[in-house]
Design a protein around this motif. Structure first.
Motif, PDB file in Angstrom:
ATOM      1  N   ARG A  34       0.798  -1.228   0.000  1.00 56.91           N
ATOM      2  CA  ARG A  34       0.000   0.000   0.000  1.00 56.91           C
ATOM      3  C   ARG A  34       0.832   1.281   0.000  1.00 56.91           C
ATOM      4  NH1 ARG A  34      -5.561  -1.117   2.834  1.00 56.91           N
ATOM      5  NH2 ARG A  34      -5.787  -3.271   2.234  1.00 56.91           N
ATOM      6  N   VAL A  35       2.107   1.168  -0.357  1.00 56.46           N
ATOM      7  CA  VAL A  35       2.946   2.357  -0.461  1.00 56.46           C
ATOM      8  C   VAL A  35       3.251   2.586  -1.937  1.00 56.46           C
ATOM      9  CG1 VAL A  35       5.134   3.447   0.167  1.00 56.46           C
ATOM     10  CG2 VAL A  35       3.965   1.956   1.808  1.00 56.46           C
ATOM     11  N   ASP A  36       2.983   3.798  -2.394  1.00 60.73           N
ATOM     12  CA  ASP A  36       3.286   4.177  -3.765  1.00 60.73           C
ATOM     13  C   ASP A  36       4.340   5.290  -3.711  1.00 60.73           C
ATOM     14  OD1 ASP A  36       3.200   4.228  -6.519  1.00 60.73           O
ATOM     15  OD2 ASP A  36       1.139   4.978  -6.661  1.00 60.73           O
ATOM     16  N   TYR A  37       5.044   5.464  -4.825  1.00 61.88           N
ATOM     17  CA  TYR A  37       6.125   6.442  -4.875  1.00 61.88           C
ATOM     18  C   TYR A  37       5.959   7.329  -6.096  1.00 61.88           C
ATOM     19  CZ  TYR A  37       8.282   3.355  -1.484  1.00 61.88           C
ATOM     20  OH  TYR A  37       8.528   2.597  -0.362  1.00 61.88           O
ATOM     21  N   VAL A  38       6.358   8.566  -5.948  1.00 60.74           N
ATOM     22  CA  VAL A  38       6.450   9.478  -7.087  1.00 60.74           C
ATOM     23  C   VAL A  38       7.915   9.897  -7.164  1.00 60.74           C
ATOM     24  CG1 VAL A  38       5.754  11.526  -5.730  1.00 60.74           C
ATOM     25  CG2 VAL A  38       5.526  11.544  -8.201  1.00 60.74           C
ATOM     26  N   THR A  39       8.548   9.608  -8.312  1.00 62.34           N
ATOM     27  CA  THR A  39       9.965   9.908  -8.504  1.00 62.34           C
ATOM     28  C   THR A  39      10.089  11.183  -9.317  1.00 62.34           C
ATOM     29  OG1 THR A  39      10.503   7.558  -8.416  1.00 62.34           O
ATOM     30  CG2 THR A  39      12.159   9.013  -9.369  1.00 62.34           C
ATOM     31  N   LEU A  40      10.822  12.147  -8.757  1.00 66.33           N
ATOM     32  CA  LEU A  40      10.956  13.456  -9.389  1.00 66.33           C
ATOM     33  C   LEU A  40      12.413  13.726  -9.761  1.00 66.33           C
ATOM     34  CD1 LEU A  40       8.729  15.540  -6.948  1.00 66.33           C
ATOM     35  CD2 LEU A  40       8.073  14.523  -9.144  1.00 66.33           C
ATOM     36  N   ALA A  41      12.584  14.410 -10.878  1.00 65.32           N
ATOM     37  CA  ALA A  41      13.917  14.844 -11.304  1.00 65.32           C
ATOM     38  C   ALA A  41      14.394  15.963 -10.390  1.00 65.32           C
ATOM     39  CB  ALA A  41      13.857  15.330 -12.750  1.00 65.32           C
ATOM     40  N   ALA A  42      15.686  16.210 -10.413  1.00 68.61           N
ATOM     41  CA  ALA A  42      16.279  17.235  -9.552  1.00 68.61           C
ATOM     42  C   ALA A  42      15.629  18.600  -9.756  1.00 68.61           C
ATOM     43  CB  ALA A  42      17.778  17.313  -9.795  1.00 68.61           C
ATOM     44  N   VAL A  80       5.070   8.499  -1.177  1.00 68.87           N
ATOM     45  CA  VAL A  80       6.377   9.006  -0.769  1.00 68.87           C
ATOM     46  C   VAL A  80       7.109   9.534  -1.996  1.00 68.87           C
ATOM     47  CG1 VAL A  80       8.581   8.409   0.329  1.00 68.87           C
ATOM     48  CG2 VAL A  80       6.458   7.312   1.106  1.00 68.87           C
ATOM     49  N   VAL A  81       7.784  10.672  -1.841  1.00 63.03           N
ATOM     50  CA  VAL A  81       8.572  11.284  -2.911  1.00 63.03           C
ATOM     51  C   VAL A  81       9.967  10.668  -2.922  1.00 63.03           C
ATOM     52  CG1 VAL A  81       9.643  13.435  -3.720  1.00 63.03           C
ATOM     53  CG2 VAL A  81       7.317  13.468  -2.769  1.00 63.03           C
ATOM     54  N   ARG A  82      10.432  10.348  -4.112  1.00 65.05           N
ATOM     55  CA  ARG A  82      11.813   9.921  -4.330  1.00 65.05           C
ATOM     56  C   ARG A  82      12.422  10.862  -5.349  1.00 65.05           C
ATOM     57  NH1 ARG A  82      11.255   3.415  -5.210  1.00 65.05           N
ATOM     58  NH2 ARG A  82      11.216   2.824  -3.016  1.00 65.05           N
ATOM     59  N   THR A  83      13.729  11.044  -5.276  1.00 68.33           N
ATOM     60  CA  THR A  83      14.403  11.865  -6.272  1.00 68.33           C
ATOM     61  C   THR A  83      15.277  10.984  -7.151  1.00 68.33           C
ATOM     62  OG1 THR A  83      16.212  12.334  -4.745  1.00 68.33           O
ATOM     63  CG2 THR A  83      14.451  13.948  -4.852  1.00 68.33           C
ATOM     64  N   GLU A  84      15.347  11.375  -8.425  1.00 67.04           N
ATOM     65  CA  GLU A  84      16.249  10.685  -9.342  1.00 67.04           C
ATOM     66  C   GLU A  84      17.671  11.045  -8.979  1.00 67.04           C
ATOM     67  OE1 GLU A  84      15.278  12.020 -13.253  1.00 67.04           O
ATOM     68  OE2 GLU A  84      13.532  10.710 -13.407  1.00 67.04           O
ATOM     69  N   ASP A  85      18.566  10.106  -9.115  1.00 65.04           N
ATOM     70  CA  ASP A  85      19.977  10.392  -8.894  1.00 65.04           C
ATOM     71  C   ASP A  85      20.509  11.194 -10.073  1.00 65.04           C
ATOM     72  OD1 ASP A  85      20.218   8.986  -6.468  1.00 65.04           O
ATOM     73  OD2 ASP A  85      20.403   7.086  -7.560  1.00 65.04           O
ATOM     74  N   THR A  86      21.307  12.181  -9.790  1.00 64.46           N
ATOM     75  CA  THR A  86      21.922  12.982 -10.839  1.00 64.46           C
ATOM     76  C   THR A  86      23.074  12.198 -11.452  1.00 64.46           C
ATOM     77  OG1 THR A  86      21.356  15.025  -9.700  1.00 64.46           O
ATOM     78  CG2 THR A  86      23.101  15.159 -11.351  1.00 64.46           C
ATOM     79  N   ARG A  87      23.073  12.151 -12.770  1.00 62.05           N
ATOM     80  CA  ARG A  87      24.182  11.527 -13.484  1.00 62.05           C
ATOM     81  C   ARG A  87      25.156  12.631 -13.875  1.00 62.05           C
ATOM     82  NH1 ARG A  87      22.170   8.908 -18.481  1.00 62.05           N
ATOM     83  NH2 ARG A  87      21.020  10.845 -18.585  1.00 62.05           N
ATOM     84  N   TRP A  88      26.443  12.338 -13.806  1.00 58.30           N
ATOM     85  CA  TRP A  88      27.470  13.322 -14.103  1.00 58.30           C
ATOM     86  C   TRP A  88      28.344  12.824 -15.246  1.00 58.30           C
ATOM     87  CZ3 TRP A  88      27.364  17.974 -11.661  1.00 58.30           C
ATOM     88  CH2 TRP A  88      26.576  18.056 -10.511  1.00 58.30           C
ATOM     89  N   LEU A  89      28.512  13.660 -16.258  1.00 57.43           N
ATOM     90  CA  LEU A  89      29.394  13.383 -17.387  1.00 57.43           C
ATOM     91  C   LEU A  89      30.750  14.012 -17.065  1.00 57.43           C
ATOM     92  CD1 LEU A  89      29.962  12.466 -20.291  1.00 57.43           C
ATOM     93  CD2 LEU A  89      28.981  14.643 -21.055  1.00 57.43           C
TER      94      LEU A  89
END
Length: 158
Positions: free
Chosen positions: A28-36, A79-88
């Motif tokens: 019963r837990v859902d997540y919304v993943t947001l960009a930085a 629950v809010v999750r954040t995307e991990d930042t990728r670095w070039l």
């Protein structure tokens, strides 16, 4: 569509973590993943991991963060999750190339950081878009790929 207008608390808080753990056992837990960039916004629409569309409309004094709980009751949680930042990571050939790369990245308004003799660019979107813009400097070897895109925890070869 449900619109969330407040943050209940943090998933890291012991009381909330216990409730989330219990709900998670029942699916019963859902997540919304947001960009930085989206995590900084106060008003947005998003789709949850389960595919439900939701709105977020927070007052200016409230700020989203990784682990922000938008819903928590005996039936469900969001629950809010954040995307991990990728670095070039790019290594310049010399000081002149470093200045040119820095100037170029600034003109592109790219978020950068410096480390280990290289310039790291936060990748927002498709990696190929960045590589195409950097193609002239890569082609004549003023800069070279340091052979990895990093998300802060692991490295991926490009």
């Amino acid at each position: 569509m449900i619109t969330y207008t407040s943050i209940i608390g943090s998933a890291a808080e012991p009381r909330i973590a216990d409730l989330l753990h219990s709900l998670e056992h029942h699916g019963r837990v859902d997540y919304v993943t947001l960009a930085a960039d989206d995590i900084k916004r106060h008003r947005l629409r998003a789709r949850t991991q389960r595919g439900d569309e939701c709105g977020i409309a927070l007052d200016r004094d409230m700020h989203l963060f990784d682990g922000a709980v938008l819903r928590l009751d005996r039936d469900a949680a969001l629950v809010v999750r954040t995307e991990d930042t990728r670095w070039l990571r790019l290594a310049p050939r010399d000081a002149a190339a470093a200045l040119e790369l820095g100037y170029f990245a600034g003109n592109m308004h790219w978020k950068v950081r410096f480390g280990r003799g290289a310039l790291e660019i936060a990748v927002k979107g498709a990696l190929d878009d960045y590589l195409q813009r950097l193609a002239p400097m890569l082609a004549d070897q003023r800069i070279r790929l340091a052979n990895e895109v990093s998300d802060g925890r692991e490295h991926h070869h490009v």
